[in-house]
Design an enzyme around this catalytic site. Sequence first.
Site, PDB file in Angstrom:
ATOM      1  CD  GLU A   1     -27.534 -32.194  17.778  1.00  0.00           C
ATOM      2  OE1 GLU A   1     -26.472 -32.782  18.004  1.00  0.00           O
ATOM      3  OE2 GLU A   1     -27.611 -30.959  17.638  1.00  0.00           O
TER       4      GLU A   1
ATOM      5  CB  SER B   1     -26.552 -32.666  22.931  1.00  0.00           C
ATOM      6  OG  SER B   1     -27.094 -31.891  23.947  1.00  0.00           O
TER       7      SER B   1
ATOM      8  CG  HIS C   1     -26.991 -24.984  15.698  1.00  0.00           C
ATOM      9  ND1 HIS C   1     -26.320 -25.946  14.981  1.00  0.00           N
ATOM     10  CD2 HIS C   1     -27.483 -24.121  14.794  1.00  0.00           C
ATOM     11  CE1 HIS C   1     -26.387 -25.670  13.694  1.00  0.00           C
ATOM     12  NE2 HIS C   1     -27.087 -24.559  13.548  1.00  0.00           N
ATOM     13  CD  GLU C   2     -26.264 -27.749  19.605  1.00  0.00           C
ATOM     14  OE1 GLU C   2     -26.045 -26.588  19.963  1.00  0.00           O
ATOM     15  OE2 GLU C   2     -25.734 -28.259  18.607  1.00  0.00           O
TER      16      GLU C   2
ATOM     17  CD  GLU D   1     -27.825 -28.669  15.071  1.00  0.00           C
ATOM     18  OE1 GLU D   1     -26.909 -29.220  14.466  1.00  0.00           O
ATOM     19  OE2 GLU D   1     -27.762 -28.398  16.294  1.00  0.00           O
TER      20      GLU D   1
ATOM     21  CD  GLU E   1     -23.644 -30.615  14.174  1.00  0.00           C
ATOM     22  OE1 GLU E   1     -23.105 -29.506  14.070  1.00  0.00           O
ATOM     23  OE2 GLU E   1     -24.275 -30.972  15.179  1.00  0.00           O
TER      24      GLU E   1
HETATM   25  C1  NOJ Z   1     -22.981 -27.907  17.592  1.00  0.00           C
HETATM   26  C2  NOJ Z   1     -23.539 -27.153  16.448  1.00  0.00           C
HETATM   27  O1  NOJ Z   1     -24.606 -27.849  15.858  1.00  0.00           O
HETATM   28  C3  NOJ Z   1     -22.440 -26.913  15.459  1.00  0.00           C
HETATM   29  O2  NOJ Z   1     -22.955 -26.303  14.306  1.00  0.00           O
HETATM   30  C4  NOJ Z   1     -21.348 -26.097  16.105  1.00  0.00           C
HETATM   31  O3  NOJ Z   1     -20.288 -25.981  15.202  1.00  0.00           O
HETATM   32  C5  NOJ Z   1     -20.846 -26.767  17.373  1.00  0.00           C
HETATM   33  N1  NOJ Z   1     -21.935 -27.122  18.222  1.00  0.00           N
HETATM   34  C6  NOJ Z   1     -19.912 -25.868  18.156  1.00  0.00           C
HETATM   35  O4  NOJ Z   1     -20.637 -24.788  18.683  1.00  0.00           O
HETATM   36 CA    CA Z   2     -25.897 -29.660  16.814  1.00  0.00          CA
END
Ligand code: NOJ
Ligand code: CA
Length: 707
Positions: free
Chosen positions: A172, A195, A477-478, A496, A502
């Site tokens: 990210e 992260s 995600h992650e 993601e 975000e």
């Molecule tokens: C990171 C994610 O990318 C995001 O979309 C999510 O809202 C938050 N973590 C919480 O889980």
């Molecule tokens: Ca994320």
Amino acid sequence: MKYVVFLCALLSSVISQAQTLTGRSPDGSIRITTDISANGELSYTVTYKGRAVILPSALYIQLKEPAVALANFSLEKADSSATDNTWKPVWGEYASIRDQHRELRLSLLDRGGSGIHINVVFRVFNEGVGFRYEFPQQKALNHFVVSGEGTQFRMAGDHTAFWIPGDYDTNEYPYNHTRLSAVNAAIGKTFTSISTKTLFDSNAVQTPLMMKSDDGLYINLHEAALVNYPAMNLVVDKSSNTLQAHLVPDAVGNRAYLQAPATTPWRTIIVSDDARQIIASNRMILNLNEPPAMKSTSWIKPQKFVGVWWEMHVGISSWDYAATQSGSALVPHGHHGANTANVKRYIDFAARNGIHGVLVEGWNVGWEDWFGKWKEDVFDFVTPYPDYDINELQRYAKAKGVQLIMHHETSGSATNYERRMDSAFRFMKNHGMDAVKTGYVGYIIPRGEHHDGQWMVNHYRRVAEKAAGYHIMVDAHEPVRPTGLQRTFPNWMASEAARGNEFNAWSEGNPPAHETILPFTRLMGGPMDYTPGIFEIKMSHYDPAKTNQVHTTLAKQLALYVTMYSPLQMAADLPQNYDARPDAFRFIRDVAVDWDDTKVLAAEPGEFLAIARKAKASPSWFLGAITNEDARTMQATLSFLPRGKRYVATIYADAPGAHWQTNPMAYLITKKLVDSNTTLDLVLAPGGGAAVSLVPATVADIRNLTH
Ligand code: NOJ
Ligand code: CA
């Protein structure tokens, strides 16, 4: 169909005993040469239209158990074959994909006396080259440990590159754009990440790595079919422009545990003198992946969704429910986003606008104390907060023809998730849900493992396989960066694995060039859940003290639905922000999420991008054009439309005076009649974009729009 065609042993000098083999792509533009030197070293080179892409670069594998450096080979056999077939993805950017390549397979024996056999297999496509190591079943090798890969990519110059640091745990990051000789991952440390960062070497970068030579060659390095192996970072040797594979280690420093027969992922080199072709060549990575692992796929449905999500990121509600820490009683603080009434508001909005899914984050107990604590058991994935009436919401959504989307934040505790996955997926199915967004924020448990190491690579696949058993679609995600596995696991629809929208809500954000780079980097491996569609650009709207903002115009957010491909596409802003601008929201309602065809009209990484796509099983086309911080006029010729057919173009453009920073929400919607001879002049503001829907004209359209 496989037949021997192109292998030619060029040199076999009696004096040196060196052995050189060559292969070329079906159209002849790409040539590979492999060479085994007199002392057994294996190297390869790649040229494109006669120009050097990869200078002689070493190939070897280091094993720890047994302790053998597979670097000294004798050639036992060389085979070649050709493939030309066409297949249909379950969903995607194209209705069908042609896999046309030639293969050169070197069967090698370790000359060091271990008796180990290894194959190195090259596939040469018109778009580039893929190669991998194979460990056939054999007496000399059963279970073994890989401690490193000596795979090199020696570039022909000090190219400019779009790179992010070779972090083991997060991708990210915003992209850096420097020459290879100026790579310095330490500069990435200044950027916000939610992260965990594990930077091991300031000269290391992640793939997909997008480069450009001074004489205009575009070169993309990545990998395909990352299965049961760690991800590959690349360490830059600045004295020789050489990129050297560096595999993400596990908790005890090993790289991969394999059992013969086994293969590594394909290392991919995509090359063209036309930047547009690089994006179109993401099909090469799909071609290097296996066909679907599951028989029935009819339950897999590309879709749009809204969600109780952005409101937490902008800070007007929270994931957590209680003011107290876990362990004590839950005392509500009163701004919990996932409450029944609020979720109904999103369901109503989705139903009104023909949006299929409603994601709800923060619905389950655990968020009071969820992040960065190395806690094994934060979430159980089946216990709603007291103000979240899941049965009532299931009933309500069903009555409105909408489906709730589950959220499983694991906070990095993959072991906990694996233990609870069956009950979590059963709970979903019992409550009418067939899609889940997973997440891996924070340090990984098992402790010491990394997001991009072999253990987690296997975990993401286990989740996809387990979910498929329950007919559940996954948006991760992650996770590790994608490598085309969506072909094999079409229910693992999106990831993601890069810096999404975000970050614009709560950090310094993503610079205006970001979305012009991602399709050349992260998206080469697969769809991204970027979460586009933010209309209310400045966060001061929610809190006058905030200076964060989305670094695009509103019109560019619309264009991202076309340029940022995903079969799960979020309409990420709040219902009230869409209701305030129904004319602009119309594009999000209309745009497709599954495609028959894709045309990259114009592209330069870091600068601009224009893509047109034909909606699946529909005559409609959608076009997205975006720019970086520079204003520009892009001419889009609509020659992809069927000849002689008139279409209505609805153009959602930046209004005069629009600017991502000073005037981001000024847009203008116009309609005109067009056909395949039309060239649209799309005027893009700084940080701007344009979105166009193209729908066959009715008689009434022709009458109204000709006046
Ligand atoms: C990171 C994610 O990318 C995001 O979309 C999510 O809202 C938050 N973590 C919480 O889980
Ligand atoms: Ca994320």
